[in-house]
Design an enzyme around this catalytic site. Structure first.
Site, PDB file in Angstrom:
ATOM      1  N   LYS A 113       0.846  -1.198   0.000  1.00 48.25           N
ATOM      2  CA  LYS A 113       0.000   0.000   0.000  1.00 48.25           C
ATOM      3  C   LYS A 113       0.876   1.240   0.000  1.00 48.25           C
ATOM      4  O   LYS A 113       1.992   1.211   0.526  1.00 48.25           O
ATOM      5  CB  LYS A 113      -0.868   0.025   1.266  1.00 48.25           C
ATOM      6  CG  LYS A 113      -1.990  -0.986   1.292  1.00 48.25           C
ATOM      7  CD  LYS A 113      -2.824  -0.804   2.562  1.00 48.25           C
ATOM      8  CE  LYS A 113      -3.909  -1.853   2.645  1.00 48.25           C
ATOM      9  NZ  LYS A 113      -4.929  -1.712   1.580  1.00 48.25           N
ATOM     10  N   ARG A 128     -10.129 -11.664   1.229  1.00 48.88           N
ATOM     11  CA  ARG A 128     -10.994 -12.682   0.616  1.00 48.88           C
ATOM     12  C   ARG A 128     -10.329 -14.055   0.642  1.00 48.88           C
ATOM     13  O   ARG A 128     -11.015 -15.066   0.572  1.00 48.88           O
ATOM     14  CB  ARG A 128     -11.394 -12.232  -0.792  1.00 48.88           C
ATOM     15  CG  ARG A 128     -10.264 -12.144  -1.767  1.00 48.88           C
ATOM     16  CD  ARG A 128     -10.642 -11.316  -2.997  1.00 48.88           C
ATOM     17  NE  ARG A 128     -10.699  -9.890  -2.684  1.00 48.88           N
ATOM     18  CZ  ARG A 128     -11.063  -8.960  -3.552  1.00 48.88           C
ATOM     19  NH1 ARG A 128     -11.418  -9.282  -4.783  1.00 48.88           N
ATOM     20  NH2 ARG A 128     -11.093  -7.686  -3.195  1.00 48.88           N
TER      21      ARG A 128
HETATM   22  N1  BES Z   1      -8.192  -3.954   4.117  1.00 46.07           N
HETATM   23  C1  BES Z   1      -8.338  -3.510   2.771  1.00 46.07           C
HETATM   24  C2  BES Z   1      -9.669  -2.813   2.528  1.00 46.07           C
HETATM   25  C3  BES Z   1      -9.861  -1.484   3.214  1.00 46.07           C
HETATM   26  C4  BES Z   1      -9.527  -0.313   2.573  1.00 46.07           C
HETATM   27  C5  BES Z   1     -10.429  -1.437   4.469  1.00 46.07           C
HETATM   28  C6  BES Z   1      -9.735   0.896   3.199  1.00 46.07           C
HETATM   29  C7  BES Z   1     -10.637  -0.237   5.103  1.00 46.07           C
HETATM   30  C8  BES Z   1     -10.299   0.940   4.474  1.00 46.07           C
HETATM   31  C9  BES Z   1      -8.259  -4.696   1.816  1.00 46.07           C
HETATM   32  O1  BES Z   1      -7.448  -5.738   2.229  1.00 46.07           O
HETATM   33  C10 BES Z   1      -7.699  -4.172   0.539  1.00 46.07           C
HETATM   34  O2  BES Z   1      -6.560  -3.809   0.524  1.00 46.07           O
HETATM   35  N2  BES Z   1      -8.526  -4.170  -0.498  1.00 46.07           N
HETATM   36  C11 BES Z   1      -8.121  -3.703  -1.792  1.00 46.07           C
HETATM   37  C12 BES Z   1      -8.546  -4.734  -2.816  1.00 46.07           C
HETATM   38  C13 BES Z   1      -7.944  -4.537  -4.171  1.00 46.07           C
HETATM   39  C14 BES Z   1      -6.448  -4.805  -4.118  1.00 46.07           C
HETATM   40  C15 BES Z   1      -8.601  -5.455  -5.148  1.00 46.07           C
HETATM   41  C16 BES Z   1      -8.808  -2.372  -2.035  1.00 46.07           C
HETATM   42  O3  BES Z   1      -9.965  -2.196  -1.630  1.00 46.07           O
HETATM   43  O4  BES Z   1      -8.184  -1.490  -2.622  1.00 46.07           O
HETATM   44 MN    MN Z   2      -5.416  -5.500   1.667  1.00 45.40          MN
END
Ligand code: BES
Ligand code: MN
Ligand code: ZN
Length: 533
Positions: A310, A384
């Site tokens: 991230k 997931r």
């Molecule tokens: N934990 C995150 C989702 C999230 C984002 C929760 C912001 C709370 C606040 C999840 O693991 C994630 O990183 N999701 C990605 C998925 C993508 C890589 C397909 C996302 O939502 O960007």
């Molecule tokens: Mn994630």
């Protein structure tokens, strides 16, 4: 592996909110106002009726005015109180100097609080209770007639008592402190005046269970990830379940060989994954009675994104990425405390999504529990994967009547619905109706989203059974495609998926919602279980 600072907050997980008690009597007669034991008296005011510019006094407000010898309605107007839910005005009454002055309120509590109750619906009273908690923080005992309106049925009265107590207890929360030993501004005991009887007592007990559950989720989610690794989460689950007399099983990496998703996601971390189950069986259980509800919660104790790392701003809140697991744990503990009539099992797949020499990679193909193979496209879509393993395992081994997962799963859910609604996915009409109703009743609202079959191409792979995220960004609907992926792992169970990425966190204190981790989900699921037939 135990981490430095591991004991800094661990022993304080599982706090109990302040007491809420019921007392008969009225503002005019109650001895609680005259015996020196009470610090504040709070009474309701409602908005002016059409064409009338005066505030409408609620239950006990005229009696307080009479007992104190103060025109409260006039004070409320001078303070420009509108009577909206959550409006609050604190009147600090002076004490006399010298012995020759006798004030009309001599001997009575010197803090009077006027609280707006709006139309008096449960959601209004939750806000009123919350406003009262924020206005009286640091006091010892607060006596109130909020929600005690005379013209109500017994069930309305119980709902009102519950709403006031729940709002009060939720807003009485203060984050677990790492810098200080004790919170010196502990919230006050709340006394609900003019209510007694078993029905009101049960309502207040339910409010306390709900608030205790929410506090637990908030505390777990607030705990920093240098303390909170999968082992630590499993220890908290074990200790709290032991204390509640619930059955708890903790599986470590050596037991998780078939769980390709959990192992891969946790592989980059020095802190190996765990799979925790906590089960509650009602005392009245006989085979065939009640349902078995299994709640699976995403338990990523920190989400760096893994090798698909991230960017730094997005990483900051990711200590709360285990909120789903905390919700599942708090819900099974709360169900036991409430004596829910159904079996409830919480399943917590716990892992840290970190970067290390053993990290899983984009392009890897994993074999999940049950044999489904999954091609990885982005290691930041880790939630997931741990959920898929846990759901498939729950389907294969726990025989649930209802299977619910709850997860801070996608930023896309927040973009679609903002921070006030969870995204709800299910093709079971009864489950949808029940979860939407529980959301409306609890104030933790859910919105039914579509499982769009045409988007299935998002999870199609050329070399494995599934791909876990779309590579073609044109499909969109990131929260929907995540739900479609999960659907492949739930067999033919009645299943619902709650994406709580939005409401799990708040940028400010607002009514019963706290800044930072909100604890969203536990009250919703407890309400669902309480009402389930
Ligand atoms: N934990 C995150 C989702 C999230 C984002 C929760 C912001 C709370 C606040 C999840 O693991 C994630 O990183 N999701 C990605 C998925 C993508 C890589 C397909 C996302 O939502 O960007
Ligand atoms: Mn994630
Ligand atoms: Zn995540």
């Amino acid at each position: 592996m135990a981490r430095s600072g591991g004991s800094a907050t661990g022993s304080r997980i599982g706090r109990t909110p302040p007491a809420v008690t019921l007392a008969g009597g009225t503002i005019a007669s109650s001895a609680l106002l005259a015996d020196g034991s009470t610090d504040a008296v709070a009474v309701p005011v409602a908005p002016a009726r059409d064409g009338d510019d005066a505030l409408v006094p609620g239950e006990g407000t005229a009696a307080a005015a009479a007992r104190y010898g103060i025109d409260l309605a006039e004070i409320g107007e001078r303070a420009r109180l509108a009577g909206k839910p959550g409006d609050v005005y604190v009147l600090q009454l002076p004490r006399p100097v010298g012995s020759s002055v006798v004030l009309p309120w001599a001997g009575l509590p010197t803090t009077l609080v006027l609280v707006g109750v709006g139309a008096g619906r449960p959601e209004d009273l939750r806000r009123a209770g919350a406003a009262l908690a924020r206005a009286t923080r640091g006091l010892g005992r607060v006596v109130t007639t909020l929600g005690a309106e005379a013209q109500q049925t017994a069930s309305q009265a119980a709902a009102a008592a519950r709403a006031v107590a729940e709002g009060y207890l939720l807003a009485a929360y203060s984050p677990l402190q790492i810098k200080v030993k004790d919170d010196t501004r502990a919230p006050a005991e709340l006394v609900l005046l003019g209510r007694d009887g078993t029905r009101a007592a049960a309502a207040v007990a339910a409010a306390r269970t709900a608030a205790t559950a929410t506090w637990l989720v908030r505390d777990l989610a607030t705990t920093p990830s240098n303390v909170k690794n999968p082992e630590w989460m499993a220890e908290q689950a074990r200790r709290l379940s032991d204390e509640a007399g619930l059955e708890v099983v903790v599986r470590g990496p050596r037991d998780l060989g078939e769980f390709g998703g959990i192992l891969a996601v946790g592989a980059g971390s020095m802190s190996p994954p765990r799979l925790v189950t906590v089960s509650y069986t009602p005392a009245t259980f006989t085979p065939g009675s009640g349902k078995h509800v299994v709640i699976v919660g995403k338990g990523i104790t920190y989400d760096t994104g893994g090798l698909s790392i991230k960017q730094s701003d997005a990483m900051v809140p990711m200590k709360t990425d285990m909120t789903g697991a905390a919700v599942a744990l708090a819900t099974v503990l709360g169900a036991a405390a409430d004596g829910v009539k159904h079996r409830v099992t919480a399943v917590l797949p716990l892992a840290e999504n970190h970067v290390g020499a053993d990290s899983y990679r984009p392009g890897d193909v994993l074999t999940m529990f049950g044999g489904t193979t999954v091609e990885i496209a982005n290691t930041d879509a880790e939630g997931r994967l741990v959920l898929a393993d846990a759901l498939a395992w729950a389907d294969a081994t726990l025989d649930p009547d209802v299977l619910i997962d709850v997860a801070t799963l996608t930023g896309a859910a927040t973009i679609g619905l903002g921070k006030q609604y969870a995204a709800l996915y299910s093709s079971d009409a009864v489950l949808v109706a029940d979860l939407v109703a529980a959301g409306a009743d609890s104030g933790e609202r859910t919105w039914h989203m579509p499982l769009v079959d045409e988007y299935e191409e998002a999870v199609r792979s050329d070399i494995a059974h599934l791909r876990h995220v779309p590579v073609d960004k044109k499909i969109g609907g990131g929260s929907i495609t995540a739900a479609l992926f999960l659907r492949h792992f739930v067999g033919s169970r009645a299943w619902a998926h709650l994406d709580i990425a939005g409401p799990a966190r708040s940028t400010s204190d607002r009514h019963e919602v706290s800044e930072g981790a909100t604890g969203f989900g536990a009250r919703l699921l407890l309400r669902y279980l309480d009402d389930l037939r």
